[in-house]
Write a protein that holds these residues in place. Structure first.
Motif, PDB file in Angstrom:
ATOM      1  N   ASN A 185       0.646  -1.329  -0.218  1.00 55.36           N
ATOM      2  CA  ASN A 185      -0.375  -0.515  -0.158  1.00 55.36           C
ATOM      3  C   ASN A 185       0.853   0.894   0.412  1.00 55.36           C
ATOM      4  OD1 ASN A 185       0.430  -0.977   3.107  1.00 55.36           O
ATOM      5  ND2 ASN A 185       0.047   0.647   3.691  1.00 55.36           N
ATOM      6  N   GLN A 186       2.138   1.034   0.205  1.00 51.93           N
ATOM      7  CA  GLN A 186       3.117   2.294   0.428  1.00 51.93           C
ATOM      8  C   GLN A 186       4.364   2.396  -1.043  1.00 51.93           C
ATOM      9  OE1 GLN A 186       2.770   4.893   2.232  1.00 51.93           O
ATOM     10  NE2 GLN A 186       1.584   3.688   4.073  1.00 51.93           N
ATOM     11  N   ALA A 187       3.530   3.192  -2.308  1.00 49.63           N
ATOM     12  CA  ALA A 187       4.210   3.913  -3.130  1.00 49.63           C
ATOM     13  C   ALA A 187       5.531   4.184  -2.929  1.00 49.63           C
ATOM     14  CB  ALA A 187       3.127   4.529  -4.423  1.00 49.63           C
ATOM     15  N   PRO A 188       5.370   5.286  -1.863  1.00 52.19           N
ATOM     16  CA  PRO A 188       6.497   5.529  -1.643  1.00 52.19           C
ATOM     17  C   PRO A 188       7.901   4.813  -1.097  1.00 52.19           C
ATOM     18  CG  PRO A 188       5.023   7.184  -1.172  1.00 52.19           C
ATOM     19  CD  PRO A 188       4.698   6.216  -1.197  1.00 52.19           C
ATOM     20  N   TRP A 189       8.048   3.758  -0.211  1.00 51.59           N
ATOM     21  CA  TRP A 189       8.318   3.026   0.203  1.00 51.59           C
ATOM     22  C   TRP A 189       8.335   2.189  -1.172  1.00 51.59           C
ATOM     23  CZ3 TRP A 189       7.743  -2.707   0.376  1.00 51.59           C
ATOM     24  CH2 TRP A 189       8.218  -3.240   1.758  1.00 51.59           C
ATOM     25  N   MET A 190       8.277   1.472  -1.757  1.00 50.11           N
ATOM     26  CA  MET A 190       8.085   0.633  -3.295  1.00 50.11           C
ATOM     27  C   MET A 190       9.702   1.350  -3.801  1.00 50.11           C
ATOM     28  SD  MET A 190       5.522  -1.440  -3.944  1.00 50.11           S
ATOM     29  CE  MET A 190       3.774  -0.314  -3.348  1.00 50.11           C
ATOM     30  N   ILE A 191       8.779   3.298  -4.253  1.00 49.40           N
ATOM     31  CA  ILE A 191       9.657   3.611  -5.095  1.00 49.40           C
ATOM     32  C   ILE A 191      10.859   4.240  -4.283  1.00 49.40           C
ATOM     33  CG2 ILE A 191      10.799   5.929  -5.186  1.00 49.40           C
ATOM     34  CD1 ILE A 191       6.896   5.927  -6.657  1.00 49.40           C
ATOM     35  N   GLY A 192      11.445   4.109  -2.619  1.00 50.04           N
ATOM     36  CA  GLY A 192      12.747   4.180  -1.687  1.00 50.04           C
ATOM     37  C   GLY A 192      13.054   3.471  -1.879  1.00 50.04           C
ATOM     38  N   LEU A 193      12.779   1.306  -2.061  1.00 53.85           N
ATOM     39  CA  LEU A 193      13.799   0.823  -2.578  1.00 53.85           C
ATOM     40  C   LEU A 193      14.780   0.811  -3.497  1.00 53.85           C
ATOM     41  CD1 LEU A 193      11.765  -1.983  -1.203  1.00 53.85           C
ATOM     42  CD2 LEU A 193      13.015  -0.911   0.226  1.00 53.85           C
ATOM     43  N   ALA A 194      13.710   1.567  -5.108  1.00 53.12           N
ATOM     44  CA  ALA A 194      14.289   0.378  -6.040  1.00 53.12           C
ATOM     45  C   ALA A 194      15.134   2.130  -5.763  1.00 53.12           C
ATOM     46  CB  ALA A 194      12.844   1.397  -7.161  1.00 53.12           C
ATOM     47  N   GLU A 195      14.835   3.227  -5.932  1.00 54.33           N
ATOM     48  CA  GLU A 195      16.276   4.371  -5.860  1.00 54.33           C
ATOM     49  C   GLU A 195      17.374   3.831  -5.262  1.00 54.33           C
ATOM     50  OE1 GLU A 195      16.979   8.888  -4.081  1.00 54.33           O
ATOM     51  OE2 GLU A 195      15.025   7.771  -3.972  1.00 54.33           O
ATOM     52  N   TRP A 256      11.854  -2.083  10.208  1.00 55.21           N
ATOM     53  CA  TRP A 256      10.788  -1.676   9.802  1.00 55.21           C
ATOM     54  C   TRP A 256      11.649  -0.381   8.923  1.00 55.21           C
ATOM     55  CZ3 TRP A 256       7.391   2.865  11.561  1.00 55.21           C
ATOM     56  CH2 TRP A 256       6.300   3.507  10.194  1.00 55.21           C
ATOM     57  N   ILE A 257      11.370  -0.383   7.490  1.00 55.81           N
ATOM     58  CA  ILE A 257      12.233   0.688   6.517  1.00 55.81           C
ATOM     59  C   ILE A 257      11.232   1.260   6.473  1.00 55.81           C
ATOM     60  CG2 ILE A 257      13.914   0.969   4.162  1.00 55.81           C
ATOM     61  CD1 ILE A 257      14.033  -1.748   4.584  1.00 55.81           C
ATOM     62  N   SER A 258      11.789   2.555   6.987  1.00 57.81           N
ATOM     63  CA  SER A 258      10.961   3.892   7.078  1.00 57.81           C
ATOM     64  C   SER A 258      11.858   5.141   6.737  1.00 57.81           C
ATOM     65  CB  SER A 258       9.948   3.856   7.914  1.00 57.81           C
ATOM     66  OG  SER A 258       8.737   4.963   7.748  1.00 57.81           O
ATOM     67  N   GLY A 259      11.307   6.368   6.731  1.00 56.18           N
ATOM     68  CA  GLY A 259      11.133   8.022   7.125  1.00 56.18           C
ATOM     69  C   GLY A 259      12.003   7.308   8.232  1.00 56.18           C
ATOM     70  N   GLN A 284      22.647  -2.437   2.200  1.00 58.88           N
ATOM     71  CA  GLN A 284      23.334  -1.660   1.369  1.00 58.88           C
ATOM     72  C   GLN A 284      23.512  -3.522   0.084  1.00 58.88           C
ATOM     73  OE1 GLN A 284      24.799   1.015   0.759  1.00 58.88           O
ATOM     74  NE2 GLN A 284      23.470   1.296   2.545  1.00 58.88           N
ATOM     75  N   TRP A 285      23.341  -3.346  -1.227  1.00 56.49           N
ATOM     76  CA  TRP A 285      23.632  -3.652  -2.108  1.00 56.49           C
ATOM     77  C   TRP A 285      25.115  -4.587  -2.576  1.00 56.49           C
ATOM     78  CZ3 TRP A 285      18.817  -6.633  -3.649  1.00 56.49           C
ATOM     79  CH2 TRP A 285      18.099  -6.092  -4.238  1.00 56.49           C
ATOM     80  N   ASP A 286      25.775  -3.319  -2.361  1.00 52.88           N
ATOM     81  CA  ASP A 286      27.350  -4.364  -1.986  1.00 52.88           C
ATOM     82  C   ASP A 286      27.823  -3.671  -0.926  1.00 52.88           C
ATOM     83  OD1 ASP A 286      27.158  -5.066  -5.163  1.00 52.88           O
ATOM     84  OD2 ASP A 286      27.201  -3.136  -5.722  1.00 52.88           O
ATOM     85  N   ALA A 287      28.632  -5.079  -0.556  1.00 53.49           N
ATOM     86  CA  ALA A 287      28.795  -4.377   1.209  1.00 53.49           C
ATOM     87  C   ALA A 287      30.383  -3.590   1.222  1.00 53.49           C
ATOM     88  CB  ALA A 287      30.028  -5.994   1.584  1.00 53.49           C
ATOM     89  N   GLY A 288      29.674  -2.790   2.149  1.00 56.25           N
ATOM     90  CA  GLY A 288      30.956  -0.971   2.364  1.00 56.25           C
ATOM     91  C   GLY A 288      30.390   0.200   1.662  1.00 56.25           C
ATOM     92  N   GLU A 289      29.526  -0.056   0.693  1.00 51.51           N
ATOM     93  CA  GLU A 289      28.704   1.642   0.154  1.00 51.51           C
ATOM     94  C   GLU A 289      27.717   1.670   1.163  1.00 51.51           C
ATOM     95  OE1 GLU A 289      26.885   0.154  -3.424  1.00 51.51           O
ATOM     96  OE2 GLU A 289      28.205   0.658  -4.082  1.00 51.51           O
ATOM     97  N   SER A 290      27.334   3.110   0.778  1.00 55.63           N
ATOM     98  CA  SER A 290      26.807   3.760   2.110  1.00 55.63           C
ATOM     99  C   SER A 290      25.356   3.950   0.941  1.00 55.63           C
ATOM    100  CB  SER A 290      26.977   4.445   3.352  1.00 55.63           C
ATOM    101  OG  SER A 290      28.493   5.512   2.188  1.00 55.63           O
ATOM    102  N   VAL A 291      24.951   3.876   0.004  1.00 51.65           N
ATOM    103  CA  VAL A 291      23.538   4.246   0.034  1.00 51.65           C
ATOM    104  C   VAL A 291      22.091   4.517   0.176  1.00 51.65           C
ATOM    105  CG1 VAL A 291      22.531   4.361  -2.755  1.00 51.65           C
ATOM    106  CG2 VAL A 291      24.935   3.438  -2.414  1.00 51.65           C
ATOM    107  N   SER A 292      21.893   5.850   0.396  1.00 52.29           N
ATOM    108  CA  SER A 292      20.333   5.987   0.662  1.00 52.29           C
ATOM    109  C   SER A 292      19.516   6.064  -0.659  1.00 52.29           C
ATOM    110  CB  SER A 292      20.452   6.505   1.849  1.00 52.29           C
ATOM    111  OG  SER A 292      19.618   6.904   2.620  1.00 52.29           O
ATOM    112  N   ALA A 293      18.339   6.322   0.280  1.00 51.32           N
ATOM    113  CA  ALA A 293      17.475   7.223  -0.393  1.00 51.32           C
ATOM    114  C   ALA A 293      16.132   7.795   0.511  1.00 51.32           C
ATOM    115  CB  ALA A 293      16.546   5.637  -1.389  1.00 51.32           C
TER     116      ALA A 293
END
Length: 430
Positions: A185-195, A256-259, A284-293
Motif C-alpha cells: 500500500n506504500q508507493a513511497p516505500w517501494m519507490i525508495g527501495l528502487a531508488e 521497518w524500513i522507513s523515513g 546495501q547491495w554491495d558490502a561497504g557502500e552507504s547508499v541511501s534514499a
C-alpha cells in the motif's frame, strides 16, 4: 514544467521579510490558516503565534496524501476559498503546479536559499521562481527490534544478502514472526527501495520527460522482494493497518524500513516496547557502500493560489521551517529530517531523552544524518505523482494477489505513467 529545477535568480528576488514586527496597514492582525497532517505540529504553530503580534495562524489537520489532504487543498483552490499555507510532499509539488494551485513566493523568500540544504530547496524551485519552502526530508533507515536480534544471535544486516539470511532465521524462530511487512500500500516505500538500488525513474531530456521505471535496477530490487514473498519470509500486510500496528507492538514484525519521521509513529504505536528498538542504516547491495534514499523525498510548506495574504503566509512558511525553536519541535514530533543546512543549533537533535530512551539510549539522529547525506539528490519527481502512486500500489497489489511477479507491476506502471503524461499533453521521449 519541462525544464529542470534551477536556483532562484537573485535579480528576481527581494530581501526576505521578517514577519516579526509590523501589522498590516489597517493595524489588524492577519489571520492565516495552515493545513498539515503532522501530529503535534500545533506546538510549532503555537510557538509562532506566541512570537508574533501581527499574524495569527490557525491549524487545520488534514489527511496525508493525494486522496486526502491534497484533494481537499486543490478543491478549495478551485472553489476560491483555500487555506493560506499547506504542507505538501516534494513529490506533489509538480502536481500542484500543473494545476495552477500554488502562489509564486519568490519575492518573499527567494533570498533564503542558503538557509536550506540545496537539494531540498530545489524541490520548490522551477525555472527561476520559488513555489515552496522545504520543511524536511525523509531519509530511510531501518528500525529493528534489537532485543529479538540479540535473542536470536543475529548481527545487524549490513547487506541485502545478510537481510535475506536474517529473514530466514527470524521466520524459523516463531511461526508468527516475520522480518518485515511487504507494504504493497506504500508507493513511497517501494519507490525508495528502487531508488536505493540505483534506479532513476524520471529525468528531463530536451523538451520531454524520460520514463524508466522498468529498469534493470528496479528489476533487481523487485526480484529480491519477490524471493522473500515466494519463501514466505515477509508478511503481506498494509502498514499502518490495525493488523500491522498489532504486529509492531507484539514483535511479529521485527524491522521497518522507513523515513526518519517514523520514530514518532513507533513511539506512539508501541510505547510498551520502549528500550527494545534500535536504528541502523539501510542494507546495501554491495558490502561497504552507504547508499541511501528517501520516503517520498520529504515535504514542504506552500502558499496556495488565492490566499488573501500571500506575503504573510510565505513569511510563516519560512519561519516554521527555519526558526531553530520551530525546527527542533518539528524534528521531535516526527516531521522528518530538517531541511535547514545548519542543524547544529537544533536542540532536539543534540539531546532528546524521550527519543533516545525509547531506542535504548541510542542517538538515532546520527544514523539519519548519515542517511540524509547519502541520498541521491538527482532523483526527479514528475508531474502526476498521484497517478504514479495509485498505479504502482494497484499494480503491485494485483500482482501479489494473483501470484504474479511484482517486476511485471513495475513494467505496467511505466506504461500507465507514459499514457497519463501524454494524455495531459506532456511530452515523453520514446
Amino acid at each position: 514544467m519541462l525544464t529542470a529545477c534551477s536556483s532562484a535568480d537573485d535579480d528576481d528576488t527581494s530581501p526576505d521579510s521578517s514577519a516579526d514586527g509590523t501589522e498590516g496597514s489597517s493595524g489588524e492582525v492577519v489571520e492565516l490558516t495552515f493545513q498539515s497532517w503532522v501530529p503535534n505540529i500545533d506546538q510549532a504553530v503555537d510557538a509562532f503565534n506566541a512570537a508574533h503580534d501581527d499574524v495569527n495562524v490557525t491549524l487545520e489537520t488534514v489527511t496525508a496524501g493525494p486522496d486526502g489532504g491534497y484533494a481537499t487543498m486543490q478543491s478549495a483552490v478551485q472553489a476560491g476559498n483555500p487555506a493560506d499555507v499547506a504542507q505538501v510532499g516534494y513529490d506533489a509539488i509538480p502536481d500542484f503546479l500543473i494545476n495552477d494551485a500554488l502562489e509564486d513566493i519568490t519575492d518573499y523568500v527567494g533570498d533564503s536559499a542558503d538557509v536550506f540544504a540545496d537539494w531540498q530547496w530545489q524541490t520548490g524551485v522551477f525555472g527561476d521562481r520559488v513555489y515552496a519552502v522545504p520543511q524536511a526530508s525523509g531519509p530511510l533507515g531501518q528500525f529493528y527490534r534489537k532485543d529479538i536480534f540479540d535473542e536470536l544471535g543475529l548481527a545487524y544486516p549490513e547487506t541485502w544478502d545478510d537481510y535475506y539470511e536474517a529473514a530466514k532465521a527470524i521466520r524459523e524462530s516463531d511461526s508468527d514472526r516475520y522480518i518485515a511487512a511487504f507494504a504493497f500500500n506504500q508507493a513511497p516505500w517501494m519507490i525508495g527501495l528502487a531508488e536505493q538500488a540505483g534506479a532513476s525513474w524520471f529525468s528531463i531530456e530536451g523538451e520531454a520527460w524520460n520514463v524508466d521505471i522498468d529498469s534493470a535496477e528496479t528489476a533487481k530490487m523487485a526480484d529480491f522482494w519477490q524471493r522473500l514473498i515466494d519463501e514466505d519470509l515477509v508478511k503481506i500486510v498494509a502498514d499502518f493497518s490495525n493488523e500491522w500496528n498489532a504486529d509492531i507492538q507484539n514483535g511479529d514484525i521485527v524491522t521497518w524500513i522507513s523515513g526518519s519521521w517514523a520514530d514518532a509513529i513507533l513511539r506512539g504505536t508501541a510505547p510498551d516496547t520502549a528500550g527494545s528498538w534500535a536504528v541502523g542504516a539501510m542494507p546495501q547491495w554491495d558490502a561497504g557502500e552507504s547508499v541511501s534514499a528517501t520516503w517520498g523525498g520529504g515535504s514542504a510548506s506552500v502558499v496556495l493560489k488565492g490566499s488573501e495574504n500571500p506575503e504573510e503566509a510565505a513569511e510563516f512558511a519560512l519561519w516554521l521551517n527555519s526558526d531553530p525553536e520551530s525546527v527542533s519541535i518539528l524534528t521531535s514530533v516526527g516531521a522528518g529530517w530538517p531541511a535547514i543546512a545548519d542543524t547544529s543549533q537544533i536542540e532536539s537533535l543534540q539531546e532528546d531523552p524521550e527519543v533516545f530512551d525509547f531506542y535504548g539510549g541510542q542517538d538515532i539522529w546520527d544514523v539519519f544524518a548519515e542517511s540524509d547525506a547519502n541520498v541521491d539528490t538527482s532523483w526527479t519527481w514528475p508531474p502526476l505523482s498521484s497517478t504514479l502512486f495509485s498505479s504502482l500500489t494497484d499494480n503491485v497489489k494485483a500482482a501479489v494477489d494473483a501470484g504474479e511477479p511484482i517486476a511485471d507491476a513495475y513494467a505496467q506502471t511505466e506504461t500507465d505513467m507514459v499514457d497519463a503524461l501524454e494524455q495531459r499533453g506532456i511530452s515523453v521521449n520514446e
